[in-house]
Structures are given as structure tokens and as C-alpha cells.
Write a protein that holds these residues in place. Structure first.
Motif, PDB file in Angstrom:
ATOM      1  N   LEU A 174     -13.278 -12.462  40.422  1.00 16.28           N
ATOM      2  CA  LEU A 174     -13.220 -12.895  39.033  1.00 16.28           C
ATOM      3  C   LEU A 174     -12.288 -14.101  38.968  1.00 16.28           C
ATOM      4  O   LEU A 174     -11.127 -14.016  39.363  1.00 16.28           O
ATOM      5  CB  LEU A 174     -12.702 -11.776  38.127  1.00 16.28           C
ATOM      6  N   ILE A 175     -12.808 -15.212  38.457  1.00 15.90           N
ATOM      7  CA  ILE A 175     -12.046 -16.463  38.445  1.00 15.90           C
ATOM      8  C   ILE A 175     -11.819 -16.886  37.008  1.00 15.90           C
ATOM      9  O   ILE A 175     -12.774 -17.182  36.266  1.00 15.90           O
ATOM     10  CB  ILE A 175     -12.803 -17.572  39.209  1.00 15.90           C
ATOM     11  N   SER A 176     -10.540 -16.901  36.601  1.00 15.20           N
ATOM     12  CA  SER A 176     -10.195 -17.366  35.256  1.00 15.20           C
ATOM     13  C   SER A 176      -9.697 -18.796  35.335  1.00 15.20           C
ATOM     14  O   SER A 176      -9.005 -19.172  36.275  1.00 15.20           O
ATOM     15  CB  SER A 176      -9.133 -16.469  34.628  1.00 15.20           C
ATOM     16  N   ASP A 177     -10.037 -19.599  34.324  1.00 12.58           N
ATOM     17  CA  ASP A 177      -9.708 -21.024  34.323  1.00 12.58           C
ATOM     18  C   ASP A 177      -9.138 -21.396  32.963  1.00 12.58           C
ATOM     19  O   ASP A 177      -9.841 -21.339  31.940  1.00 12.58           O
ATOM     20  CB  ASP A 177     -10.963 -21.840  34.622  1.00 12.58           C
ATOM     21  N   THR A 178      -7.826 -21.757  32.924  1.00  9.93           N
ATOM     22  CA  THR A 178      -7.191 -22.181  31.675  1.00  9.93           C
ATOM     23  C   THR A 178      -6.551 -23.541  31.879  1.00  9.93           C
ATOM     24  O   THR A 178      -6.250 -23.949  33.002  1.00  9.93           O
ATOM     25  CB  THR A 178      -6.114 -21.175  31.235  1.00  9.93           C
ATOM     26  N   ALA A 179      -6.332 -24.280  30.766  1.00  7.28           N
ATOM     27  CA  ALA A 179      -5.733 -25.615  30.834  1.00  7.28           C
ATOM     28  C   ALA A 179      -4.883 -25.840  29.590  1.00  7.28           C
ATOM     29  O   ALA A 179      -5.150 -25.295  28.506  1.00  7.28           O
ATOM     30  CB  ALA A 179      -6.807 -26.683  30.960  1.00  7.28           C
ATOM     31  N   THR A 180      -3.816 -26.648  29.744  1.00  3.00           N
ATOM     32  CA  THR A 180      -2.906 -26.916  28.631  1.00  3.00           C
ATOM     33  C   THR A 180      -3.508 -27.869  27.612  1.00  3.00           C
ATOM     34  O   THR A 180      -3.004 -27.969  26.485  1.00  3.00           O
ATOM     35  CB  THR A 180      -1.591 -27.497  29.150  1.00  3.00           C
ATOM     36  N   ASN A 181      -4.567 -28.580  27.965  1.00  4.72           N
ATOM     37  CA  ASN A 181      -5.164 -29.549  27.038  1.00  4.72           C
ATOM     38  C   ASN A 181      -6.366 -28.970  26.292  1.00  4.72           C
ATOM     39  O   ASN A 181      -7.084 -29.694  25.619  1.00  4.72           O
ATOM     40  CB  ASN A 181      -5.572 -30.821  27.772  1.00  4.72           C
ATOM     41  N   THR A 182      -6.608 -27.669  26.428  1.00  8.10           N
ATOM     42  CA  THR A 182      -7.722 -27.037  25.713  1.00  8.10           C
ATOM     43  C   THR A 182      -7.425 -25.559  25.550  1.00  8.10           C
ATOM     44  O   THR A 182      -6.686 -24.959  26.350  1.00  8.10           O
ATOM     45  CB  THR A 182      -9.043 -27.219  26.478  1.00  8.10           C
ATOM     46  N   GLY A 237     -12.169 -20.412  30.764  1.00  5.08           N
ATOM     47  CA  GLY A 237     -13.381 -20.237  31.568  1.00  5.08           C
ATOM     48  C   GLY A 237     -13.282 -18.979  32.430  1.00  5.08           C
ATOM     49  O   GLY A 237     -12.201 -18.600  32.855  1.00  5.08           O
ATOM     50  N   LEU A 238     -14.401 -18.337  32.643  1.00  7.50           N
ATOM     51  CA  LEU A 238     -14.420 -17.127  33.468  1.00  7.50           C
ATOM     52  C   LEU A 238     -15.667 -17.113  34.342  1.00  7.50           C
ATOM     53  O   LEU A 238     -16.792 -17.113  33.824  1.00  7.50           O
ATOM     54  CB  LEU A 238     -14.367 -15.878  32.590  1.00  7.50           C
ATOM     55  N   ASP A 239     -15.452 -17.141  35.626  1.00  2.00           N
ATOM     56  CA  ASP A 239     -16.556 -17.050  36.588  1.00  2.00           C
ATOM     57  C   ASP A 239     -16.462 -15.716  37.329  1.00  2.00           C
ATOM     58  O   ASP A 239     -15.371 -15.232  37.634  1.00  2.00           O
ATOM     59  CB  ASP A 239     -16.491 -18.183  37.618  1.00  2.00           C
TER      60      ASP A 239
END
Length: 819
Positions: free
Chosen positions: A406-414, A418-420
Motif C-alpha cells: 500500500l503506497i500513500s502519497d502526500t505533498a505540502t503543496n496539495t 494518493g493511494l496505490d
């Protein structure tokens, strides 16, 4: 030891004949029987000598030797005798003035170990950590303090000529095209790198390093082969060894070897359990370029890994000695592991002026399970003539690897998260059949032939769900079938000081690489002829030289072929190439070995030519992730590769308490080829991969016996820098330390070792792609490790002296003629 037994037997036989010839006919003949055992273990002592001396006529002597159950029978004349029972390294027992007038059973006689003699025997019998032979090096694992509590990967990384990089990839003389065998058979693991990290080091007896194999071995492996030989009990009676250990980072392990041997059979088992954490880390600092190589932006990526693994590795087997010349061996192996890997990737983005823009955090939670079952069987038939034998082997295995991430993807500019979800399930089955026949012809000549069938099937099911929606572009089922049949023959003979061995191997390969999701089916069939030739010249008993030639093959497998492998990074992606062709290598080796009293020197000059060699290339695929180009790494057949090198290995024992082993390897590598692709603007880009590079590798091992019999071992390794087609790797130095002390009257051993003392064992590289990216990276698969272990042996000496094996007991493969 063997000579002592033979001489004792002959002397006793001669004395018996002499005494019988001097007997007067009227004297009564009697039979004396009894049983001899070890006092402590109560185990029978085979080959103990029993001597009867007539007290009134010292020339009248009778004698005998105990059998495998410790029983003896002595025929002689009636009278008064002094009876002496002896065995090497044991205190003799004497029965004085024993009157024998009729058949007599002396009962059970227990011999006690002589500590002084036993220590002397151990010193003489102890093997060096590395045994140097002309055609191979044999690494005895039990004498290496560095690998206590470790795995097979740790063992291989301590062997001369062998290197294991931070990702577990094995290379021999700097060449990663290496064939790895376990007990003479190909490993049935789906991922050999991971499998080597699961098998405990304590399960290994020795490793054979064969840099230029003959026709009797698989043609696979252009750089040579490594044969990992697992422990199997040999001593009579019941005996065993148990080892427990703890470590930091977490490394809890427990293993044991148990053996029970009688005249008709031998039962053996090795069991191992471990619970480990292998934390690692990496950094990749990238500067992305415009077409004129000016800076567009920056990406600094750091990665932290916590790999938790719980594994079990066990086997059970038996030798059935059907008669003195026929042995049937069956072994069941089972491996199981479960693991969790938390891969935390932090990406900091900067503009062209290196002003911070934003941070992206990508966390990969990975869960994996692996199961492997193998049954192997072997028949060995030995004929009357020495060296004349027939062996038949069969092996049947099933392996499954399941991986969910399970791959979570977060960013400070948004605020978008995201979750893969990726799933990679692999199933493999493998059946192997082999027949080998060896027939000596006359004096110094030998003929050999054999057949081998290796049939395997692997199904890899990979899928991706992106934010709850299936991603068909990342979904595929890859079916790989490999059917290889081989016939080989060889003939060796000796003329004066010259030894010759000529061989030929023919292999029929039928390969299916099918991508079921895309209905892309590939079938590659090829027949290949692999000749080999070896010549040895003996200058004297201590000096020999050899020259050898062989042709080898490397077939692409696993992740090299699978176009879908993982998404742990969204900008650096590895993709396999299902259209890879095999690579072929012609290898020549010139060797020289010289032995002195305290020193053994082995040198080698070698050269390889590989056609269609595999190379990894990096290229942008035209996609952008947040204005960052996605870089694809993939293997290709890249023309021709030439490799020439020089190597030497030294074993030196300046004193009884100090042993040194060193290995040095220098090689030159040249590649001729080019790679082309179409960029995002539909332009054809041609990259010239013609380049040449030199590199070197050295290792020094020192083992010292300190006061109070404390053993201290140090391993120092340096891997030199090496130029690559798209950059270079930098030099790395590392060191390991180990200490051990025998306790409990040598029945126990405590050990402490430190792996990677300076925490410096990393892969450091620089990559430059004109108009795309300029990057620097460091990768450390495992941080510094400290292990403590305790070993306990029962009915086994630390350096167990070998007793005469039974006629049906299988031996390892023979050495090169003349060595």
C-alpha cells in the motif's frame, strides 16, 4: 588417521600370524570378546585396538580391532595375558595378569579422552578457513567468526573472489553472471537474492568457488559458479550442535543440527528460526537539466527502510546404506518467511536557483509471504574399482511468493492524498533429473558422461489499483517456462607430469515468455554446444600450473524479464525486458599454485568475452510527475563485453596462533555497443555505450588466538571505483570484527561479531544523462550489525576428527586431475 589404522591392523595381523605359528598343537584355542565405548557419551568406539600379550612369553601376541558398534573378537591360545585397549586421543586401558583358559567376554570397557592428546589432534586436524586448490577454492564456514548469526549472503561476502553488493547481488571477480548451486543443484527459489538472506549461515558446511567450470557442470553462469554445501551429519551415534543468538538491530536466531548414524542408515536434520530487522537507507540528489545542460530544477530524495522478517528453514533426511556399495539418500527441505517492509521516501523539490518549493512524502507499506518445499532423492552406486560410480538425482520443488504493498502519497503543496495498492504473486515449480557416470580407465585415465533435465515454470501476477481504480497499464500476468535438457561427456588422463581433461556439453533450451494480459507470446528455442578443455602441469609436489577454457551461457530470468515490478518511487522506475536474449561467454583462465611450509599462493590470469551482454540503461519515458521527468531503468542486450583480470590469493600462517588470508583482484572491462530510443518529441536518440574501465577489489582476513584461547578475527574489504556507461561507482571500504571463546570443556562457544564496523558499506554512484539528469546516490541496504551467539555441541568435538566412512557414503565431486 587412516594410515595409523592401516598400520595398526597390519602389525596386529602379522603378530597374530607369528604367534599362531609358534603355538604348540596341544594348546587350546579360545575366543576373547568385548565392547569398547567412550566413557562420557557412552557411544561405541570403532577402530579401537585390542592387544593381548602373554606374560610368560612376550613374543606371543594376539590382537583385533573394534567394529562400528565397538565390538571386538580376538582368537588366541589359553594363558595369562596383559590386555591393552587403545584408541587415538584416548587414555589406554590395561588389564594386567588376566588368566584366560576358556572363551571369555570381557564386557564393556570405557575409554576416557586424553585432554592433552585431544588438543594436539585438534590442532593438526583443524582446517584453514580457505583451502586453495588449482581449479577451485573451498571455504569452510565453521571456522569463520564473522558469519555467526548471519545468513548465506554474509557467508558469500567473506569468501575470496566473491562480492555481495548492498542489494544482495553476488559477483565473482567483479562479474555478476554467477551460477549459484545448493548441494550441487540450482536453487529453486524465485528470488535467489532473498533466498540467500533466509538460509542461516550455521546450516552451511562449506562453499566451493569454481571460476571456470568443466563440462560436467551447468553451462549457466559466464562468471563461474558457487556451490553451497549444506551440513549433513557424518559421525556415528547421536550427536548435534545448537546455536542461539541475539543482535542489534534485532537479530534473534536459533538453529540446530542433529544426526543419528548406525551401520545401515544415517538420519540428519537441520532446523533454523530467525526474527530480524534490517534497517537501511538511501539518498538520491538529482539535478534536472535543460537541453543545453543548464539547471532546470532539483530533487533531493531520502529513503528509510525498516525490513522486518520472520523465517523458518528446515530439512530432514536420511541415508540408507543398502549395502557396502549402494546408498539411497532422501531429503525434504522447507522454508517459510513472512516480512514487513516500511519504505519511507521523502522528496524535497527546489527550483533552478535551489530555492525550496515543496515536499512530497511517499510511504510504501509492504507485506510479503514466501513458502518453499523441495524433495530430493539420490542413488549412489560405487563399483569395486576406485572412482568407478553411478549417481542418479531427482529434485521436485514448489515455491510461492506473495507481496502486497500500500503506497500513500502526500505533498505540502496539495491536500490530495494518493493511494496505490500493488499486488505481486508468484508461483514456481521445478523438476530436475540428473544422471552421472564415472569410469576410470587404466591408470590415470577417467571417462565420464551424464544427462540433466531442468524443467521450471514461473507465473508472476502483478496488478496496481490507483486511488481505488484499477490501472491496466500496470497490470500483467507473466508466464515464464524454461525447459533445458543437457548431455555431457568428458575424458581425463595423465601423462607424466601433464594432466588433461577435455569435455563437451550440449544443451537444448526451450523458453516461453508469455504476457497473458496483453496476449504477447514469445517462444525462444536454441541448441548450444559448450566445449571445455583443461591442462595441468606439475612442477613438483608443491607447485602446479594450469590453463583452461570453457564456454558459458546466461539466460535472463525474473525481474529482468517482467515489465511490471513496483512503484515505490514515482520518478525512478525499474522495468524488465521480456525480449532479452541469452548472453554467451568464452572464458579462459591461466592459473598457478605454489605451496610452502607456512604459505600457499594461488594466482590467476583470466579473460572473458561475452556477446549480447546485459546492461542497465536509464532513460526518460516522456512523462512528468510534478514537472519531474520519470526515469526508466531497464536491462538490454548491449553488444559485446570484454573482461581481462588478474587475481591472487594467499594463505599464510606465520605462527600457530596467527593465520592470514588475503585476496586481490584487478580487472579491465570494455563494452562495445549503442542504445537508441525515441524521446517525447519523437526524436531518435542514439547513445554510444562504448567505454572501458578498470577496477579492483581486495580483502584481508586475519585470525589470531589471544591469551586464554580467545579467537579474534578481522576482515577488511575495499571495493575500488569503477567507471560505468552512464556514470561511475565510487570506492568503498568496510570492516568486520569477530571474537570467540570455547567454554564448558570445549562443548560450548560464545561469539561476538560486528558487521560493518564503520557503518560505511554502501553503494555510492554518480550518473550523468546529457540533457536529462545529473545525480549522486548512496544506498545502504543494512546498517551496522552487532551479534552475540552461543554454540553448544554434544557428542561432537569442535573440530571433529573424521573416522573411516562407509563404502556406500556419497563423496563430494572429485578435484581437477593432478591436484
Amino acid at each position: 588417521m587412516k594410515k595409523i589404522k592401516i598400520i595398526s591392523t597390519l602389525l596386529l595381523f602379522c603378530y597374530s600370524l607369528l604367534s599362531f605359528s609358534q603355538q604348540r598343537p596341544e594348546r587350546a584355542k579360545i575366543t576373547i570378546t568385548g565392547n569398547v565405548i567412550e566413557k562420557t557419551s557412552k557411544l561405541p568406539l570403532e577402530y579401537a585396538t585390542v592387544t593381548l600379550k602373554n606374560t610368560k612369553n612376550p613374543k606371543q601376541i594376539f590382537g583385533g580391532i573394534t567394529d562400528n558398534k565397538g565390538n571386538f573378537t580376538v582368537d588366541g591360545a589359553a594363558g595369562e595375558f596383559d590386555i591393552i585397549i587403545e584408541f587415538i586421543s584416548f587414555k589406554p586401558t590395561e588389564l594386567k595378569g588376566k588368566k584366560l583358559t576358556e572363551n571369555t567376554n570381557l564386557g564393556t570397557i570405557a575409554l576416557e579422552e586424553d585432554a592433552t592428546q585431544l588438543n594436539e589432534v585438534v590442532v593438526r586436524a583443524e582446517k584453514t578457513t580457505v583451502e586453495i586448490k588449482l581449479d577451485k577454492k573451498v571455504y569452510n564456514v565453521g571456522n569463520d567468526l564473522m558469519v555467526k548469526g548471519g545468513t548465506v549472503s554474509d557467508v558469500l561476502d567473506n569468501i575470496p573472489s566473491v562480492s555481495v553488493d548492498v542489494e544482495g547481488n553476488v559477483s565473482l571477480r567483479g562479474n555478476e553472471n554467477v551460477r549459484i548451486l545448493i548441494d550441487g543443484r540450482p536453487s529453486n527459489a524465485i528470488n535467489i537474492t532473498e533466498a540467500l538472506r533466509l538460509i542461516p549461515a550455521d546450516a552451511i558446511e562449506k562453499v566451493e568457488v569454481i571460476t571456470n567450470p568443466s563440462a560436467r557442470y551447468d553451462a549457466e553462469g559466464g562468471g563461474g559458479l558457487l556451490n553451497i554445501i549444506l551440513k549433513k551429519g557424518k559421525n556415528r551415534g547421536i550427536n548435534g550442535t545448537f546455536i542461539g543468538g541475539i543482535g542489534d538491530p534485532k537479530n534473534n536466531n536459533l538453529s540446530g543440527t542433529l544426526n543419528y548414524k548406525e551401520k545401515e542408515f544415517n538420519l540428519f536434520s537441520t532446523q533454523g528460526y530467525s526474527n530480524r530487522n534490517n534497517p537501511g537507507n538511501s539518498i538520491t540528489n538529482s539535478r534536472y537539466l535543460n537541453d543545453d545542460n543548464t539547471t532546470r530544477n532539483y530533487l533531493f530524495e531520502t529513503r528509510e527502510n525498516d525490513r522486518f522478517n520472520e523465517s523458518y528453514n528446515g530439512n530432514f533426511g536420511f541415508d540408507w546404506f543398502l549395502n557396502e556399495s549402494l546408498t539411497w539418500t532422501n531429503i525434504v527441505n522447507y522454508r517459510r518467511s513472512t516480512g514487513d517492509n516500511i519504505d519511507n521516501v521523502l522528496q524535497n523539490y527546489y527550483d533552478a536557483n535551489r530555492v525550496f518549493d515543496y515536499t512530497r512524502n511517499r510511504i510504501n507499506y509492504e507485506d510479503s509471504k514466501s513458502n518453499n518445499v523441495e524433495f530430493s532423492t539420490n542413488f549412489t552406486k560405487k563399483f569395486k574399482k576406485e572412482g568407478h560410480k553411478l549417481t542418479i538425482d531427482g529434485s521436485f520443488s514448489s515455491n510461492s511468493d506473495k507481496n502486497l504493498a500500500l503506497i500513500s502519497d502526500t505533498a505540502t503543496n496539495t491536500s490530495i492524498v494518493g493511494l496505490d495498492e500493488t499486488t505481486n504473486n508468484q508461483e514456481q515449480s521445478r523438476n530436475l533429473f540428473q544422471l552421472d557416470y564415472v569410469h576410470p580407465i587404466g591408470k590415470g585415465s577417467q571417462f565420464e558422461f551424464g544427462y540433466k533435465g531442468d524443467f521450471s515454470k514461473n507465473i508472476s501476477d502483478f496488478s496496481v489499483i490507483n486511488d481505488g481504480i484499477p490501472a491496466p497499464q500496470f497490470t500483467n500476468i507473466l508466464e515464464y517456462k524454461e525447459y533445458v535438457s543437457a548431455l555431457y561427456t568428458s575424458y581425463g588422463f595423465k601423462v607424466n607430469k601433464f594432466s588433461f581433461l577435455f569435455g563437451a556439453r550440449w544443451e537444448d533450451s526451450n523458453i516461453h515468455v508469455n504476457q497473458l494480459a496483453t496476449a504477447d507470446f514469445n517462444n525462444k528455442k536454441y541448441d548450444n554446444f559448450f566445449p571445455s578443455a583443461f591442462l595441468t602441469y606439475e612442477f613438483g609436489e608443491q607447485t602446479s600450473a594450469s590453463i583452461s577454457y570453457s564456454r558459458r551461457i546466461q539466460r535472463p530470468r525474473g525481474r529482468f524479464l517482467n515489465p511490471f515490478n513496483g512503484l515505490s518511487s514515482n520518478v525512478n522506475i525499474f522495468i524488465g525486458n521480456p525480449d532479452l536474449d541469452p548472453a554467451f561467454t568464452d572464458a579462459i583462465d591461466l592459473g598457478y599454485i605454489k605451496r610452502w611450509n607456512k604459505l600457499t599462493l594461488n594466482t590467476s590470469l583470466y579473460g572473458n568475452k561475452t556477446s549480447d551482454s546485459f546492461q542497465f540503461v536509464r532513460r526518460p519515458n516522456g512523462e512528468l510527475q510534478n514537472d519531474i521527468p520519470v526515469i526508466i531503468t531497464s536491462p538490454i542486450n548491449l553488444a559485446t563485453q570484454y573482461r581481462v583480470g588478474f587475481e591472487f590469493t594467499l594463505n599464510y600462517s606465520p605462527y600457530k596462533w596467527w593465520k592470514l588470508n588475503s585476496n586481490f583482484n584487478f580487472f579491465y572491462n570494455e563494452t562495445d555497443g549503442e542504445f537508441s530510443y525515441t524521446d517525447i518529441n519523437d526524436n531518435l536518440v542514439i547513445q554510444d555505450f562504448d567505454f572501458s574501465a578498470t577496477s579492483w577489489f581486495t580483502r584481508l582476513t586475519s585470525k589470531i588466538t589471544l591469551p586464554y584461547k580467545i579467537d579474534w578475527q578481522t576482515n577488511a574489504t575495499y571495493n575500488g571505483a569503477q567507471k560505468q556507461a552512464q556514470g561511475k561507482s565510487l570506492g568503498v571500504f568496510s570492516m568486520n570484527l569477530g571474537f570467540s571463546k570455547d567454554i564448558l570443556k570445549d562443548k560450548g562457544t560464545v561469539s561476538l561479531n560486528v558487521s560493518d564496523v564503520f557503518n560505511s558499506r554502501k553503494r555510492i554512484s554518480e550518473t550523468f544523462l546529457p540533457g536529462d539528469v545529473d545525480s549522486y546516490s548512496e544506498m545502504q541496504w543494512r546498517v551496522r550489525q552487532i551479534n552475540f551467539s552461543f554454540t553448544y555441541r554434544f557428542n561432537v568435538q569442535k573440530n571433529e576428527k573424521e573416522r573411516k566412512p562407509r563404502g556406500g557414503q556419497q563423496e563430494e565431486g572429485g578435484d581437477f586431475p593432478g591436484t
